[in-house]
Design a protein around this motif. Structure first.
Motif, PDB file in Angstrom:
ATOM      1  N   PRO A   1       0.796  -1.229   0.000  1.00  0.00           N
ATOM      2  CA  PRO A   1       0.000   0.000   0.000  1.00  0.00           C
ATOM      3  C   PRO A   1       0.831   1.283   0.000  1.00  0.00           C
ATOM      4  O   PRO A   1       0.447   2.272  -0.622  1.00  0.00           O
ATOM      5  N   THR A   2       1.973   1.276   0.693  1.00  0.00           N
ATOM      6  CA  THR A   2       2.788   2.491   0.727  1.00  0.00           C
ATOM      7  C   THR A   2       3.289   2.861  -0.672  1.00  0.00           C
ATOM      8  O   THR A   2       3.370   4.035  -1.008  1.00  0.00           O
ATOM      9  N   ILE A   3       3.621   1.870  -1.473  1.00  0.00           N
ATOM     10  CA  ILE A   3       4.063   2.148  -2.849  1.00  0.00           C
ATOM     11  C   ILE A   3       2.879   2.585  -3.705  1.00  0.00           C
ATOM     12  O   ILE A   3       2.981   3.526  -4.495  1.00  0.00           O
ATOM     13  N   VAL A   4       1.732   1.919  -3.539  1.00  0.00           N
ATOM     14  CA  VAL A   4       0.554   2.270  -4.335  1.00  0.00           C
ATOM     15  C   VAL A   4       0.137   3.714  -4.073  1.00  0.00           C
ATOM     16  O   VAL A   4      -0.079   4.484  -5.018  1.00  0.00           O
ATOM     17  N   PHE A   5       0.033   4.097  -2.793  1.00  0.00           N
ATOM     18  CA  PHE A   5      -0.527   5.412  -2.475  1.00  0.00           C
ATOM     19  C   PHE A   5       0.499   6.524  -2.326  1.00  0.00           C
ATOM     20  O   PHE A   5       0.132   7.701  -2.365  1.00  0.00           O
ATOM     21  N   ASN A   6       1.774   6.182  -2.193  1.00  0.00           N
ATOM     22  CA  ASN A   6       2.805   7.227  -2.109  1.00  0.00           C
ATOM     23  C   ASN A   6       3.561   7.410  -3.419  1.00  0.00           C
ATOM     24  O   ASN A   6       4.073   8.496  -3.686  1.00  0.00           O
ATOM     25  N   ASP A   7       3.665   6.351  -4.217  1.00  0.00           N
ATOM     26  CA  ASP A   7       4.427   6.431  -5.462  1.00  0.00           C
ATOM     27  C   ASP A   7       3.532   6.343  -6.699  1.00  0.00           C
ATOM     28  O   ASP A   7       3.495   7.264  -7.510  1.00  0.00           O
ATOM     29  N   LEU A   8       2.814   5.220  -6.841  1.00  0.00           N
ATOM     30  CA  LEU A   8       1.997   5.038  -8.036  1.00  0.00           C
ATOM     31  C   LEU A   8       0.911   6.096  -8.166  1.00  0.00           C
ATOM     32  O   LEU A   8       0.667   6.608  -9.261  1.00  0.00           O
ATOM     33  N   TYR A   9       0.259   6.429  -7.065  1.00  0.00           N
ATOM     34  CA  TYR A   9      -0.808   7.430  -7.094  1.00  0.00           C
ATOM     35  C   TYR A   9      -0.321   8.739  -7.725  1.00  0.00           C
ATOM     36  O   TYR A   9      -1.040   9.378  -8.490  1.00  0.00           O
ATOM     37  N   PHE A  10       0.907   9.137  -7.414  1.00  0.00           N
ATOM     38  CA  PHE A  10       1.445  10.401  -7.897  1.00  0.00           C
ATOM     39  C   PHE A  10       2.284  10.254  -9.171  1.00  0.00           C
ATOM     40  O   PHE A  10       2.864  11.230  -9.639  1.00  0.00           O
ATOM     41  N   SER A  11       2.331   9.053  -9.741  1.00  0.00           N
ATOM     42  CA  SER A  11       3.100   8.837 -10.973  1.00  0.00           C
ATOM     43  C   SER A  11       2.427   9.540 -12.148  1.00  0.00           C
ATOM     44  O   SER A  11       1.227   9.819 -12.136  1.00  0.00           O
ATOM     45  N   ASN A  12       3.213   9.810 -13.186  1.00  0.00           N
ATOM     46  CA  ASN A  12       2.676  10.471 -14.374  1.00  0.00           C
ATOM     47  C   ASN A  12       1.546   9.661 -15.008  1.00  0.00           C
ATOM     48  O   ASN A  12       0.548  10.229 -15.458  1.00  0.00           O
ATOM     49  N   THR A  13       1.691   8.338 -15.029  1.00  0.00           N
ATOM     50  CA  THR A  13       0.668   7.492 -15.648  1.00  0.00           C
ATOM     51  C   THR A  13      -0.652   7.601 -14.913  1.00  0.00           C
ATOM     52  O   THR A  13      -1.700   7.851 -15.519  1.00  0.00           O
ATOM     53  N   TRP A  14      -0.634   7.427 -13.604  1.00  0.00           N
ATOM     54  CA  TRP A  14      -1.878   7.504 -12.829  1.00  0.00           C
ATOM     55  C   TRP A  14      -2.463   8.903 -12.870  1.00  0.00           C
ATOM     56  O   TRP A  14      -3.673   9.076 -13.008  1.00  0.00           O
ATOM     57  N   GLN A  15      -1.621   9.914 -12.762  1.00  0.00           N
ATOM     58  CA  GLN A  15      -2.124  11.286 -12.789  1.00  0.00           C
ATOM     59  C   GLN A  15      -2.737  11.640 -14.149  1.00  0.00           C
ATOM     60  O   GLN A  15      -3.684  12.427 -14.220  1.00  0.00           O
ATOM     61  N   THR A  16      -2.236  11.044 -15.213  1.00  0.00           N
ATOM     62  CA  THR A  16      -2.836  11.262 -16.536  1.00  0.00           C
ATOM     63  C   THR A  16      -4.240  10.679 -16.584  1.00  0.00           C
ATOM     64  O   THR A  16      -5.176  11.319 -17.067  1.00  0.00           O
ATOM     65  N   VAL A  17      -4.402   9.475 -16.067  1.00  0.00           N
ATOM     66  CA  VAL A  17      -5.735   8.869 -16.015  1.00  0.00           C
ATOM     67  C   VAL A  17      -6.661   9.725 -15.161  1.00  0.00           C
ATOM     68  O   VAL A  17      -7.802  10.016 -15.552  1.00  0.00           O
ATOM     69  N   PHE A  18      -6.198  10.170 -13.993  1.00  0.00           N
ATOM     70  CA  PHE A  18      -7.013  10.999 -13.114  1.00  0.00           C
ATOM     71  C   PHE A  18      -7.360  12.340 -13.773  1.00  0.00           C
ATOM     72  O   PHE A  18      -8.438  12.887 -13.538  1.00  0.00           O
ATOM     73  N   ALA A  19      -6.435  12.870 -14.558  1.00  0.00           N
ATOM     74  CA  ALA A  19      -6.691  14.142 -15.242  1.00  0.00           C
ATOM     75  C   ALA A  19      -7.867  14.007 -16.206  1.00  0.00           C
ATOM     76  O   ALA A  19      -8.714  14.904 -16.294  1.00  0.00           O
ATOM     77  N   ILE A  20      -7.926  12.893 -16.897  1.00  0.00           N
ATOM     78  CA  ILE A  20      -9.002  12.676 -17.871  1.00  0.00           C
ATOM     79  C   ILE A  20     -10.338  12.458 -17.173  1.00  0.00           C
ATOM     80  O   ILE A  20     -11.334  13.097 -17.497  1.00  0.00           O
ATOM     81  N   ASP A  21     -10.373  11.565 -16.190  1.00  0.00           N
ATOM     82  CA  ASP A  21     -11.678  11.242 -15.603  1.00  0.00           C
ATOM     83  C   ASP A  21     -12.112  12.206 -14.501  1.00  0.00           C
ATOM     84  O   ASP A  21     -13.193  12.066 -13.941  1.00  0.00           O
ATOM     85  N   ASN A  22     -11.310  13.227 -14.217  1.00  0.00           N
ATOM     86  CA  ASN A  22     -11.694  14.262 -13.266  1.00  0.00           C
ATOM     87  C   ASN A  22     -11.661  15.649 -13.901  1.00  0.00           C
ATOM     88  O   ASN A  22     -11.548  16.656 -13.204  1.00  0.00           O
ATOM     89  N   SER A  23     -11.779  15.699 -15.206  1.00  0.00           N
ATOM     90  CA  SER A  23     -11.678  16.956 -15.940  1.00  0.00           C
ATOM     91  C   SER A  23     -13.018  17.683 -16.013  1.00  0.00           C
ATOM     92  O   SER A  23     -14.019  17.135 -16.474  1.00  0.00           O
ATOM     93  N   PHE A  24     -13.017  18.955 -15.567  1.00  0.00           N
ATOM     94  CA  PHE A  24     -14.194  19.807 -15.759  1.00  0.00           C
ATOM     95  C   PHE A  24     -14.528  19.898 -17.242  1.00  0.00           C
ATOM     96  O   PHE A  24     -15.696  19.930 -17.622  1.00  0.00           O
ATOM     97  N   VAL A  25     -13.490  19.957 -18.056  1.00  0.00           N
ATOM     98  CA  VAL A  25     -13.670  20.128 -19.497  1.00  0.00           C
ATOM     99  C   VAL A  25     -14.359  18.899 -20.091  1.00  0.00           C
ATOM    100  O   VAL A  25     -15.371  19.025 -20.793  1.00  0.00           O
ATOM    101  N   VAL A  26     -13.835  17.720 -19.806  1.00  0.00           N
ATOM    102  CA  VAL A  26     -14.410  16.491 -20.353  1.00  0.00           C
ATOM    103  C   VAL A  26     -15.861  16.328 -19.909  1.00  0.00           C
ATOM    104  O   VAL A  26     -16.768  16.149 -20.730  1.00  0.00           O
ATOM    105  N   TRP A  27     -16.098  16.388 -18.599  1.00  0.00           N
ATOM    106  CA  TRP A  27     -17.461  16.188 -18.096  1.00  0.00           C
ATOM    107  C   TRP A  27     -18.380  17.335 -18.475  1.00  0.00           C
ATOM    108  O   TRP A  27     -19.575  17.123 -18.725  1.00  0.00           O
TER     109      TRP A  27
END
Length: 193
Positions: free
Chosen positions: A52-78
């Protein structure tokens, strides 16, 4: 906000009064901005066995995960999808789905201190670092969480008064119980305060 609160609020605002297909669409829309996190974290934790420490401290903030979050949390998209759904009036389920998702993103925007999302993708990668947090007592969660729980409870009452079928009432009760449990967990076990 916690996901159960998003589901209750989204369904109360966009779930309609009589057509249960609309209620289901509102529930689905309310969870869509968080769904990628659940899938990616679930696979990482339970399939790949990543700590869990790697998932929520590293992967969560990785470019790949943040790109996915950017798309599905976008004011513009929704916002665009909601506009299209409203324009095409023969699809009230699409209004409920996209409206609940857009409401989710609006409610999350002011409640993430250091774990926010780039809500203006694709135009900007800027992340608003709110002074308050829905889960971190060090940033106001001790007073945000009760407000969130009250909003979830109010939404549950609205849904209950609509005369939902048994499955709908069961969902509302389970979501409210989950919300109250999650608020308790954040405040007493997973906060920095």
């Amino acid at each position: 906000m916690n996901t159960p609160a998003h589901l209750l609020v989204g369904a109360a605002v966009f779930g309609g009064r009589t057509h249960h297909k609309i209620l289901v669409a509102a529930f689905v829309g309310a969870i869509l901005p968080d769904l990628s996190l659940y899938i990616m974290a679930g696979v990482s934790l339970f399939v790949l066995g990543i700590p869990p420490t790697i998932v929520f401290n590293d992967l969560y903030f990785s470019n790949t995960w943040q790109t996915v979050f950017a798309i599905d949390n976008s004011f513009v998209v929704w916002g665009v999808l909601f506009g299209l759904a409203c324009w095409h009036r023969r699809t009230p389920w699409a209004v409920a789905l996209t409206g609940a998702a857009l409401l989710h993103v609006f409610l999350d925007f002011p409640l993430h201190h250091d774990d926010g999302r780039p809500h203006f993708w694709p135009f900007s990668w800027w992340v608003f670092e709110s002074p308050i947090s829905y889960w971190d007592r060090g940033h106001g969660a001790a007073w945000i969480a009760p407000i969130e729980a009250a909003l979830a409870t109010f939404s549950a009452v609205i849904l209950w008064r609509r005369g939902l079928p048994a499955w709908g009432i069961a969902c509302v009760v389970l979501l409210l119980l989950a919300e109250l449990w999650v608020v308790r967990q954040w405040l007493f076990f997973f906060s920095n305060g």
